[in-house]
Design an enzyme around this catalytic site. Structure first.
Site, PDB file in Angstrom:
ATOM      1  N   ALA A   1     -70.326 -41.700 -24.901  1.00 60.20           N
ATOM      2  CA  ALA A   1     -69.656 -42.844 -24.290  1.00 60.20           C
ATOM      3  C   ALA A   1     -68.249 -42.446 -23.848  1.00 60.20           C
ATOM      4  O   ALA A   1     -67.612 -41.575 -24.444  1.00 60.20           O
ATOM      5  CB  ALA A   1     -69.571 -43.988 -25.304  1.00 60.20           C
TER       6      ALA A   1
ATOM      7  N   GLU B   1     -69.755 -39.663 -33.932  1.00 62.79           N
ATOM      8  CA  GLU B   1     -69.062 -40.946 -34.018  1.00 62.79           C
ATOM      9  C   GLU B   1     -68.339 -41.149 -35.350  1.00 62.79           C
ATOM     10  O   GLU B   1     -67.274 -41.754 -35.404  1.00 62.79           O
ATOM     11  CB  GLU B   1     -70.045 -42.103 -33.779  1.00 62.79           C
TER      12      GLU B   1
HETATM   13  C1  LIG Z   1     -80.798 -44.989 -18.758  1.00 60.89           C
HETATM   14  C2  LIG Z   1     -80.134 -45.492 -19.987  1.00 60.89           C
HETATM   15  C3  LIG Z   1     -78.681 -44.985 -20.211  1.00 60.89           C
HETATM   16  C4  LIG Z   1     -77.723 -46.086 -20.599  1.00 60.89           C
HETATM   17  C5  LIG Z   1     -76.307 -45.655 -20.772  1.00 60.89           C
HETATM   18  C6  LIG Z   1     -76.107 -44.757 -21.995  1.00 60.89           C
HETATM   19  C7  LIG Z   1     -75.116 -45.335 -22.975  1.00 60.89           C
HETATM   20  C8  LIG Z   1     -74.413 -44.277 -23.843  1.00 60.89           C
HETATM   21  C9  LIG Z   1     -73.188 -44.829 -24.577  1.00 60.89           C
HETATM   22  C10 LIG Z   1     -73.567 -45.561 -25.877  1.00 60.89           C
HETATM   23  C11 LIG Z   1     -72.592 -46.615 -26.285  1.00 60.89           C
HETATM   24  C12 LIG Z   1     -71.661 -46.280 -27.433  1.00 60.89           C
HETATM   25  C13 LIG Z   1     -72.340 -45.764 -28.605  1.00 60.89           C
HETATM   26  C14 LIG Z   1     -72.098 -44.276 -28.803  1.00 60.89           C
HETATM   27  O1  LIG Z   1     -72.804 -43.892 -29.937  1.00 60.89           O
HETATM   28  C15 LIG Z   1     -70.581 -44.009 -29.013  1.00 60.89           C
HETATM   29  C16 LIG Z   1     -70.125 -42.678 -28.478  1.00 60.89           C
HETATM   30  O2  LIG Z   1     -70.820 -41.982 -27.753  1.00 60.89           O
HETATM   31  S1  LIG Z   1     -68.499 -42.266 -28.909  1.00 60.89           S
HETATM   32  C17 LIG Z   1     -68.250 -40.688 -28.094  1.00 60.89           C
HETATM   33  C18 LIG Z   1     -68.920 -39.588 -28.857  1.00 60.89           C
HETATM   34  N1  LIG Z   1     -68.609 -38.299 -28.234  1.00 60.89           N
HETATM   35  C19 LIG Z   1     -67.629 -37.487 -28.694  1.00 60.89           C
HETATM   36  O3  LIG Z   1     -66.952 -37.789 -29.640  1.00 60.89           O
HETATM   37  C20 LIG Z   1     -67.438 -36.178 -27.966  1.00 60.89           C
HETATM   38  C21 LIG Z   1     -65.976 -36.081 -27.450  1.00 60.89           C
HETATM   39  N2  LIG Z   1     -65.767 -34.799 -26.762  1.00 60.89           N
HETATM   40  C22 LIG Z   1     -65.609 -33.633 -27.460  1.00 60.89           C
HETATM   41  O4  LIG Z   1     -65.683 -33.561 -28.661  1.00 60.89           O
HETATM   42  C23 LIG Z   1     -65.366 -32.394 -26.621  1.00 60.89           C
HETATM   43  O5  LIG Z   1     -65.010 -32.817 -25.322  1.00 60.89           O
HETATM   44  C24 LIG Z   1     -66.587 -31.460 -26.533  1.00 60.89           C
HETATM   45  C25 LIG Z   1     -67.804 -32.237 -26.084  1.00 60.89           C
HETATM   46  C26 LIG Z   1     -66.813 -30.792 -27.875  1.00 60.89           C
HETATM   47  C27 LIG Z   1     -66.278 -30.385 -25.485  1.00 60.89           C
HETATM   48  O6  LIG Z   1     -65.025 -29.777 -25.823  1.00 60.89           O
HETATM   49  P1  LIG Z   1     -64.321 -28.833 -24.741  1.00 60.89           P
HETATM   50  O7  LIG Z   1     -65.278 -27.866 -24.203  1.00 60.89           O
HETATM   51  O8  LIG Z   1     -63.058 -28.337 -25.399  1.00 60.89           O
HETATM   52  O9  LIG Z   1     -63.933 -29.802 -23.538  1.00 60.89           O
HETATM   53  P2  LIG Z   1     -62.747 -30.906 -23.541  1.00 60.89           P
HETATM   54  O10 LIG Z   1     -62.680 -31.604 -24.845  1.00 60.89           O
HETATM   55  O11 LIG Z   1     -61.521 -30.272 -22.984  1.00 60.89           O
HETATM   56  O12 LIG Z   1     -63.337 -31.978 -22.499  1.00 60.89           O
HETATM   57  C28 LIG Z   1     -63.345 -31.677 -21.103  1.00 60.89           C
HETATM   58  C29 LIG Z   1     -62.943 -32.948 -20.389  1.00 60.89           C
HETATM   59  O13 LIG Z   1     -63.956 -33.985 -20.659  1.00 60.89           O
HETATM   60  C30 LIG Z   1     -63.315 -35.096 -21.239  1.00 60.89           C
HETATM   61  N3  LIG Z   1     -64.226 -35.713 -22.216  1.00 60.89           N
HETATM   62  C31 LIG Z   1     -64.930 -35.094 -23.156  1.00 60.89           C
HETATM   63  N4  LIG Z   1     -65.666 -35.975 -23.873  1.00 60.89           N
HETATM   64  C32 LIG Z   1     -65.376 -37.216 -23.352  1.00 60.89           C
HETATM   65  C33 LIG Z   1     -65.813 -38.562 -23.662  1.00 60.89           C
HETATM   66  N5  LIG Z   1     -66.711 -38.812 -24.611  1.00 60.89           N
HETATM   67  N6  LIG Z   1     -65.284 -39.574 -22.941  1.00 60.89           N
HETATM   68  C34 LIG Z   1     -64.387 -39.326 -21.937  1.00 60.89           C
HETATM   69  N7  LIG Z   1     -63.943 -38.078 -21.573  1.00 60.89           N
HETATM   70  C35 LIG Z   1     -64.461 -37.041 -22.301  1.00 60.89           C
HETATM   71  C36 LIG Z   1     -62.071 -34.544 -21.887  1.00 60.89           C
HETATM   72  O14 LIG Z   1     -61.135 -35.584 -22.066  1.00 60.89           O
HETATM   73  C37 LIG Z   1     -61.638 -33.521 -20.875  1.00 60.89           C
HETATM   74  O15 LIG Z   1     -61.062 -34.206 -19.789  1.00 60.89           O
HETATM   75  P3  LIG Z   1     -59.570 -33.824 -19.323  1.00 60.89           P
HETATM   76  O16 LIG Z   1     -58.710 -34.068 -20.543  1.00 60.89           O
HETATM   77  O17 LIG Z   1     -59.638 -32.374 -18.933  1.00 60.89           O
HETATM   78  O18 LIG Z   1     -59.280 -34.757 -18.188  1.00 60.89           O
END
Ligand SMILES: CCCCCCCCCCCCC[C@H](O)CC(=O)SCCNC(=O)CCNC(=O)[C@H](O)C(C)(C)COP(=O)(O)OP(=O)(O)OC[C@H]1O[C@@H](n2cnc3c(N)ncnc32)[C@H](O)[C@@H]1OP(=O)(O)O
Length: 259
Positions: free
Chosen positions: A64, A133
């Site tokens: 998300a 999460e």
């Molecule tokens: C057909 C049906 C489909 C319906 C739609 C689907 C719905 C899905 C959503 C469900 C609703 C919420 C419920 C869900 O369970 C809650 C979540 O998902 S909470 C989020 C969970 N995810 C994370 O915590 C991962 C966060 N990211 C990271 O840990 C790291 O980015 C990584 C994945 C380990 C990769 O690390 P790196 O290689 O170092 O890369 P960066 O961290 O530098 O990231 C690059 C760039 O991407 C941006 N970014 C990364 N993750 C997210 C994110 N989750 N949201 C927004 N942006 C993200 C990051 O900020 C970087 O951007 P920049 O800073 O360079 O502009």
């Protein structure tokens, strides 16, 4: 506005590409709305028999959109956000055409939950799959706590959810979470090849088979067997059944029309 989703028709398979590579295909409200519309369009297209979902750039999806979530000021906003997105998951899971997730790089949070809502999963070696999460002080909110323990041994699913630690594609494949492993750069091609095998099936049988397996898992065995028997009887009266037996006799693939 950046395109957050691309749809391409390749023979009888629709390929949906999450297209926000700069944010690792983070899924926000806009993505979910576009995905719901794309599913409705694909459902209405009788020429499409299977669906592949993949991600642009170096990840399937990092989950998300944390930027969008951070902008919320009330619990109700997050509840509505998750509700809208998980409604799309239900659409995907109940979709009458089989779906394959082509996963590479990262499938984290909602990204993994999206892959879990697909019927089958292909992942490239080295892919990381996780539900982080817990580390954000929240919980998987799009089915992860329910679908993961149905696909993995519950103790492994519990460890992933409660620690937030990911597993790699090789371990996910060994555990049965991933159907097929692909070499780096090969997830989409492998997923399309798997989808092509699915599109050879009769549409009504594919839809009924998905429903029987998914709903049957939640039923007691006797009722589920009865459900299967009734469904088989209905399918026996289709033109596709006649065509299937005729094609077998003539040693050719069935030309199924979904009737
Ligand atoms: C057909 C049906 C489909 C319906 C739609 C689907 C719905 C899905 C959503 C469900 C609703 C919420 C419920 C869900 O369970 C809650 C979540 O998902 S909470 C989020 C969970 N995810 C994370 O915590 C991962 C966060 N990211 C990271 O840990 C790291 O980015 C990584 C994945 C380990 C990769 O690390 P790196 O290689 O170092 O890369 P960066 O961290 O530098 O990231 C690059 C760039 O991407 C941006 N970014 C990364 N993750 C997210 C994110 N989750 N949201 C927004 N942006 C993200 C990051 O900020 C970087 O951007 P920049 O800073 O360079 O502009």
């Amino acid at each position: 506005m950046n395109t957050v989703l691309r749809t391409e028709l390749r023979d009888r398979t629709a390929v949906l590409t999450l297209d926000r590579p700069g944010q690792l295909n983070a899924i926000g409200s806009e993505t979910a709305s576009r995905l719901k519309q794309a599913l409705a369009d694909i459902r209405a297209n009788d020429d499409v028999r299977a669906l592949v979902i993949t991600g642009a750039g170096r990840a399937f999806s990092a989950g998300a959109d944390l930027g969008e979530i951070e902008s919320f000021t009330t619990p109700g906003q997050f509840r509505d956000f998750v509700g809208r997105l998980t409604e799309a998951f239900a659409l995907l899971e109940d979709f009458p055409k089989p779906s394959v997730a082509a996963v590479h790089g990262f499938a984290f949070g909602g990204g993994l939950e999206l892959a879990l809502a697909c019927d089958l999963r292909v992942a490239e070696r080295g892919t990381r799959l996780g539900l982080p999460e817990m580390k954000l002080g929240v919980l998987p909110g799009a089915g992860g706590t329910q679908r993961l323990p149905r696909l993995l041994p519950p103790a492994i699913a519990k460890q992933m959810i409660l620690t937030g630690e990911p597993i790699d594609a090789e371990r996910a494949h060994a555990l049965g979470l991933v159907n097929e492993l692909a070499e780096p750069g090969g997830a989409l091609k492998t997923a399309e090849a798997l989808a092509a095998k699915l599109t050879a099936g009769a549409p009504l049988a594919l839809a009924a088979g998905k429903r029987l397996i998914d709903y049957g898992l939640g039923m007691d065995l006797e009722a589920a067997i009865a459900y299967e028997r009734e469904t088989v009887a209905v399918l026996f009266c289709t033109e596709d059944r006649t065509e299937g037996l005729k094609a077998f006799r003539e040693r050719r693939p069935g030309d199924f029309r979904g009737v």
